[in-house]
Design an enzyme around this catalytic site. Structure first.
Site, PDB file in Angstrom:
ATOM      1  N   GLY A  11      29.031  36.024  11.862  1.00  0.00           N
ATOM      2  CA  GLY A  11      27.809  35.185  11.656  1.00  0.00           C
ATOM      3  C   GLY A  11      28.064  33.845  11.278  1.00  0.00           C
ATOM      4  N   TYR A 141      12.471  39.273   3.922  1.00  0.00           N
ATOM      5  CA  TYR A 141      13.772  38.906   3.515  1.00  0.00           C
ATOM      6  C   TYR A 141      13.942  38.504   2.118  1.00  0.00           C
ATOM      7  CZ  TYR A 141      17.742  35.336   4.168  1.00  0.00           C
ATOM      8  OH  TYR A 141      19.005  34.755   3.923  1.00  0.00           O
TER       9      TYR A 141
END
Ligand code: NAD
Ligand code: AKB
Length: 300
Positions: A11, A141
């Protein structure tokens, strides 16, 4: 000798943190993992496929490479999480619990796990948001990050572990692309300026958010992990501050170099997420406890 396991290493953060860890521990000492293979055939280092939802596979990898530290980066970021909250909960929470349980069982000496400014919510102070304040996020999140912080603090206290964490602001760098967050626009805008000369911004022009230059975030991470455990009073996650800016300010900076660059503002669901987050962060607790001087590049 330390052997480092990095989850979610392909990522945005892992792409820059892994090379920095390789400088410190050598290529042989860093095992980069992700749930999909790297692009291309020649990954510069050791790579191993690993899904953080597969507890047995994490255990096998830890035994195989005699891992002594874990950097657990695998997660679903804010914008993608809103599209699939159940998946975000599974990866962000079950993945963390798997890593913490295995680290506890295996006696792993240190774990790093990133939190985020997303732990704050609409009722947190907007400016210079303090280390300890109301944390009632309204995104899935943010909820996983608050719960994750509490879980890390629980393992630290209950099992005398050494799990360290930073509440990263939006990370901005030129070497890796972001993966489904709300602050992604601050990277994408540069790529679009170079590629097409125009950009449609998903946030309103005045939406200021805390951001940090990626090399500063990498350095802060390594400094936190190297700090004396006795000096670290925060057992959840440290606030970390770089700079704050709004889309119109990046636009003005790019236009100075590319006078024909055009921007259109078309706020979407990410605007609501951004509006619930702080404008700026107070990171005096981090400065006091481990004397971080990570902001030189962001401020320079
Ligand atoms: P990213 O989305 O770019 O990368 C996450 C990686 O996790 C991806 O490579 C993905 O393939 C991997 N992954 C997803 N599900 C997985 C699974 N089941 N098993 C193994 N790997 C899986 O995110 P990032 O920007 O690199 O963020 C890394 C960490 O830092 C995350 O915890 C994130 O919440 C945190 N963080 C990032 C930022 C930022 O601005 N980038 C800011 C604050 C916090
Ligand atoms: C996101 O926008 O989701 C991330 C973060 C600030 O946690 N960049």
């Amino acid at each position: 000798m330390d052997h480092i396991l990095v989850t979610g290493s392909l990522g945005q953060l892992g792409s820059e943190l892994v090379p920095a860890l390789q400088v410190k521990y050598g290529r042989i000492g860093v095992i980069a993992t992700d749930n999909h293979p790297p692009a291309g055939d020649d990954y510069p280092g050791q790579f191993h496929l690993l899904d953080v939802l597969n507890k047995a596979a994490i255990q096998e990898t830890i035994e195989k490479y005699q891992i002594t530290q874990i950097y657990h980066l695998a997660a679903i970021l804010s914008a993608n999480a809103e599209k699939n909250p159940a998946l975000a909960w599974r990866i962000n929470m079950d993945g963390l619990l798997n890593v913490l349980e295995i680290a506890r069982e295996a006696g792993i000496s240190k774990v790093f796990w990133p939190s985020s400014i997303a732990v704050f919510g609409p009722d947190s102070p907007k400016t210079h948001t303090p280390q300890n304040t109301l944390m009632n996020p309204n995104t899935i999140y943010g909820i996983t990050k608050v719960a994750g912080e509490k879980l890390c603090a629980y393992y630290n206290e209950k099992f005398d572990m050494d799990i360290r964490s930073l509440r990263y602001p939006g990370l901005v760098g030129y070497k890796s692309l972001p993966g489904g967050g709300t602050t992604d626009y601050a990277v994408e805008i540069y790529h679009q300026a170079a590629r097409s000369g125009s950009f449609t911004c998903p946030l309103a022009e005045n939406t200021a958010l805390p951001m940090m230059y990626m090399p500063d975030a990498v350095r802060a991470t390594l400094e936190l992990m190297a700090a004396d455990k006795k000096s670290l009073c925060v057992k959840t996650s440290y606030n970390l501050a770089g700079i704050s800016f709004a889309p119109k300010e990046i636009y003005a900076a790019i236009v100075r170099h590319c006078p024909d660059f055009m921007i259109a503002y078309s706020p979407d669901f990410r605007q609501q997420i951004a509006a619930s987050w702080p404008d700026s962060i107070d990171d005096s607790a981090a400065q006091k406890d481990w004397n971080g001087k990570w902001r030189t590049i962001s401020k320079g």
